[in-house]
Every structure is written in structure tokens, then in C-alpha cells.
Design a protein around this motif. Structure first.
Motif, PDB file in Angstrom:
ATOM      1  N   GLU A 141     -29.064  35.452 -20.069  1.00 47.41           N
ATOM      2  CA  GLU A 141     -29.177  34.159 -20.729  1.00 47.41           C
ATOM      3  C   GLU A 141     -29.207  33.048 -19.684  1.00 47.41           C
ATOM      4  OE1 GLU A 141     -29.717  33.810 -23.873  1.00 47.41           O
ATOM      5  OE2 GLU A 141     -29.448  35.932 -24.353  1.00 47.41           O
ATOM      6  N   PRO A 142     -29.914  31.961 -19.966  1.00 47.29           N
ATOM      7  CA  PRO A 142     -30.021  30.879 -18.958  1.00 47.29           C
ATOM      8  C   PRO A 142     -28.725  30.124 -18.731  1.00 47.29           C
ATOM      9  CG  PRO A 142     -31.089  30.234 -21.014  1.00 47.29           C
ATOM     10  CD  PRO A 142     -30.730  31.679 -21.155  1.00 47.29           C
ATOM     11  N   THR A 143     -27.806  30.117 -19.719  1.00 49.64           N
ATOM     12  CA  THR A 143     -26.550  29.390 -19.570  1.00 49.64           C
ATOM     13  C   THR A 143     -25.371  30.313 -19.844  1.00 49.64           C
ATOM     14  OG1 THR A 143     -26.607  28.646 -21.887  1.00 49.64           O
ATOM     15  CG2 THR A 143     -27.581  27.185 -20.224  1.00 49.64           C
ATOM     16  N   ARG A 144     -24.185  29.929 -19.307  1.00 50.23           N
ATOM     17  CA  ARG A 144     -22.957  30.682 -19.536  1.00 50.23           C
ATOM     18  C   ARG A 144     -21.819  29.710 -19.786  1.00 50.23           C
ATOM     19  NH1 ARG A 144     -21.440  34.908 -15.030  1.00 50.23           N
ATOM     20  NH2 ARG A 144     -19.731  35.197 -16.530  1.00 50.23           N
ATOM     21  N   ARG A 145     -20.821  30.189 -20.515  1.00 49.34           N
ATOM     22  CA  ARG A 145     -19.637  29.371 -20.763  1.00 49.34           C
ATOM     23  C   ARG A 145     -18.561  29.707 -19.742  1.00 49.34           C
ATOM     24  NH1 ARG A 145     -16.426  30.038 -26.290  1.00 49.34           N
ATOM     25  NH2 ARG A 145     -15.230  31.513 -25.029  1.00 49.34           N
ATOM     26  N   VAL A 146     -17.974  28.653 -19.170  1.00 45.95           N
ATOM     27  CA  VAL A 146     -16.869  28.821 -18.218  1.00 45.95           C
ATOM     28  C   VAL A 146     -15.571  28.510 -18.958  1.00 45.95           C
ATOM     29  CG1 VAL A 146     -15.994  28.238 -15.935  1.00 45.95           C
ATOM     30  CG2 VAL A 146     -18.426  27.948 -16.447  1.00 45.95           C
ATOM     31  N   ASP A 147     -14.602  29.408 -18.848  1.00 45.37           N
ATOM     32  CA  ASP A 147     -13.319  29.264 -19.551  1.00 45.37           C
ATOM     33  C   ASP A 147     -12.174  29.154 -18.544  1.00 45.37           C
ATOM     34  OD1 ASP A 147     -13.601  30.323 -22.752  1.00 45.37           O
ATOM     35  OD2 ASP A 147     -15.235  30.794 -21.397  1.00 45.37           O
ATOM     36  N   TRP A 148     -11.303  28.189 -18.772  1.00 39.79           N
ATOM     37  CA  TRP A 148     -10.062  28.065 -17.990  1.00 39.79           C
ATOM     38  C   TRP A 148      -8.874  27.938 -18.941  1.00 39.79           C
ATOM     39  CZ3 TRP A 148     -14.231  24.727 -16.959  1.00 39.79           C
ATOM     40  CH2 TRP A 148     -14.879  24.892 -15.727  1.00 39.79           C
ATOM     41  N   THR A 149      -7.708  28.290 -18.456  1.00 41.98           N
ATOM     42  CA  THR A 149      -6.459  27.998 -19.153  1.00 41.98           C
ATOM     43  C   THR A 149      -5.559  27.262 -18.167  1.00 41.98           C
ATOM     44  OG1 THR A 149      -6.616  29.941 -20.583  1.00 41.98           O
ATOM     45  CG2 THR A 149      -4.453  28.948 -20.326  1.00 41.98           C
ATOM     46  N   TYR A 150      -5.238  26.014 -18.496  1.00 43.60           N
ATOM     47  CA  TYR A 150      -4.396  25.199 -17.622  1.00 43.60           C
ATOM     48  C   TYR A 150      -3.105  24.854 -18.353  1.00 43.60           C
ATOM     49  CZ  TYR A 150      -8.489  24.571 -14.666  1.00 43.60           C
ATOM     50  OH  TYR A 150      -9.569  24.801 -13.865  1.00 43.60           O
ATOM     51  N   GLY A 151      -2.005  24.866 -17.616  1.00 38.96           N
ATOM     52  CA  GLY A 151      -0.710  24.527 -18.187  1.00 38.96           C
ATOM     53  C   GLY A 151      -0.128  23.279 -17.562  1.00 38.96           C
ATOM     54  N   ILE A 152       0.519  22.480 -18.361  1.00 34.52           N
ATOM     55  CA  ILE A 152       1.258  21.327 -17.858  1.00 34.52           C
ATOM     56  C   ILE A 152       2.710  21.459 -18.312  1.00 34.52           C
ATOM     57  CG2 ILE A 152      -0.749  19.810 -17.819  1.00 34.52           C
ATOM     58  CD1 ILE A 152       0.200  18.577 -20.443  1.00 34.52           C
TER      59      ILE A 152
END
Length: 276
Positions: free
Chosen positions: A176-187
Motif C-alpha cells: 500500500e502507498p501509505t502506512r499508519r504509525v502508532d505510538w503509545t506515550y505516557g505522562i
């Protein structure tokens, strides 16, 4: 002397009878042979042109053309020998038995061969694609009839047999031409939620590689034991995936303090009560 003449005449008579009996068959077989060779060459050329115009990988065209040519000529040879009068039942049985023996001896190789043909025809991936298969991840360097070569990110060459590669699940990250980037950040508990959203939105706006359609997403995903965790999702062009992933992590680590945000870590508070 007279007896020798009789013997010669008998031989001549037998040869004449044989000629009258088999000459038409022989002539017919020769005619069929020449016509069959012409037709088989014509069909082979047609198959080659058709394959070249199709979406089939061009490295597969010579092989399919050769297979077509061999099959046609084998069928032609069997037909011609049958016209002459040669009994083909035993001959075909021998060929079948030999083919079975070779097939059993080369079962693994034939499986890889069939897998290579399937891959080259169906094209689940192509040279240059980044894939994950058979426990390996890398860029496809070469697709041959029997195996596929991958270059890993640390420049190792992985050779994967086409048999299991064509039957097991694989992930094509370049399909696919695009991809989803996933992060998990905590504060930390007590940090300002709006400050977090502003920080992430600023980081996203600073990176032109991040696409605005679909729109980036920020959502509170978990109230964990020592942190408030947020899911951050953005879309990028497939080749930019890892650069964007690492750059965002670096910005979060180095610049969260500018927004009065703290990156929490597991900790334990111990209270000691002393009796007076």
C-alpha cells in the motif's frame, strides 16, 4: 540355383507387401510430423507473445514457452509413433512410472518450483518490496524459480524456499502507498492533558512527511499504574514509516519538558512509620 531364385522372390514379395502395407502409414506419419512441428512452433510463438503482453513476470516467459513447446512435441511424437504402428501403451506406462519416481525423489524441489511459478504469476510481492515472511523481515532482492532472496536491514542475505513462502502467511509492508504509525506515550498523573495534546500536535505540524488525510489521532487509551497513556496515530507514505517513527520518539524525549510534561517510570513509594 532355382531354389535361390525362389528364396529371393519370396523376400522381394515380402518386402513389396510390407511396403504396400506400411508405406502409406509412413508417408502419413511424415506429413503429420512436419505439419505438427509447424503447428507447435506457431502455437509456441503465440503463447510467447501472449505472455509478453500479459502481467506475468518476464523472467517466467521463457520457462512457460519451453514447457509448452516440450508438451506439444511429446504429444506429436506419441501421435506419429502410433500412426506407424508402434504400441504406445507400454511406452506411456514407462514414462508415467519414470515421472512418478522422479517426482517422489524431487518432491521438495518440485514444491519450491511450483511455489516460484505461483509467486511469479500471482505477484504477492515484487523486487524492492519490504516483507515479513518465514520469521524474516527484509527487502526482496531477487525472485527465482526455486527461492526468494531477502536483504535484511542489517545487510544479511536470507534465502527462503518458494514452497513454504507461497503457502504460508506473509506481510507486504510495501503493498500500500501509505502506512499508519502508532505510538503509545505516557505522562505523569497531574500533568496537563491540554499541554500533552499541544505538544503532540506541534510535533506533527513540524513534520511535512505526516499526512493530514486521514487526520492524525490522539486519544487517552489507559490509566496505568504509574502513567496516563495516550494512543497517537498518524499516516505517512510507506517509505517514510521508520524515519517518522524514530523522529517523533526523539522529539517526545527531548522536548516534553518545554511543555511541562514528565515521562513517568515505574516507581514504588515506601513509607516508614516510627512508633514514638
Amino acid at each position: 540355383m532355382e531354389q535361390q531364385v525362389i528364396v529371393v522372390n519370396n523376400y522381394l514379395e515380402k518386402i513389396t507387401d510390407f511396403g504396400f502395407e506400411y508405406a502409406p502409414k509412413l508417408v502419413g506419419a511424415i506429413i503429420v510430423l512436419f505439419i505438427g512441428l509447424w503447428v507447435s512452433n506457431l502455437i509456441t510463438k503465440g503463447v510467447r507473445k501472449s505472455l509478453e503482453k500479459s502481467n506475468i513476470d518476464q523472467s517466467l516467459v521463457p520457462f512457460l514457452r519451453s514447457i509448452t513447446n516440450i508438451i506439444l512435441k511429446v504429444l506429436l511424437a506419441i501421435t506419429v509413433m502410433g500412426m506407424i504402428g508402434i504400441q504406445m501403451t507400454s511406452f506411456v506406462a514407462i514414462i508415467g512410472a519414470a515421472g512418478l519416481a522422479v517426482g517422489l525423489a524431487l518432491s521438495g524441489t518440485l514444491q519450491n518450483f511450483a511455489g516460484g511459478v505461483i509467486i511469479l504469476i500471482l505477484k504477492p510481492f515484487k523486487i524492492g518490496d519490504f516483507i515479513e515472511a518465514q520469521g524474516y523481515t527484509g527487502t526482496v532482492k531477487e525472485i527465482s524459480i526455486f527461492s526468494t532472496l531477502l536483504n535484511t536491514v542489517d545487510k544479511k542475505l536470507i534465502i527462503i524456499p518458494n514452497g513454504p513462502l507461497s503457502t504460508d502467511a506473509l506481510t507486504n509492508f510495501s503493498a500500500e502507498p501509505t502506512r499508519r504509525v502508532d505510538w503509545t506515550y505516557g505522562i505523569a498523573y497531574g500533568d496537563d492533558l491540554e499541554n500533552f495534546k499541544k505538544a503532540i500536535n506541534d510535533f506533527i505540524a513540524e513534520d511535512p512527511r505526516i499526512l493530514q488525510d486521514p487526520a492524525p489521532f490522539i486519544g487517552l487509551s489507559e490509566l496505568a499504574g504509574s502513567s496516563v497513556n495516550f494512543a497517537v496515530r498518524v499516516w505517512v507514505d510507506s517509505p517514510d514509516y521508520w524515519d517518522v517513527f524514530y523522529d517523533m520518539n526523539e522529539k517526545v524525549y527531548t522536548r516534553f519538558g518545554e511543555y511541562k510534561l514528565n515521562i513517568p517510570f515505574p516507581q514504588m513509594d515506601v513509607y516508614v512509620h516510627k512508633n514514638q
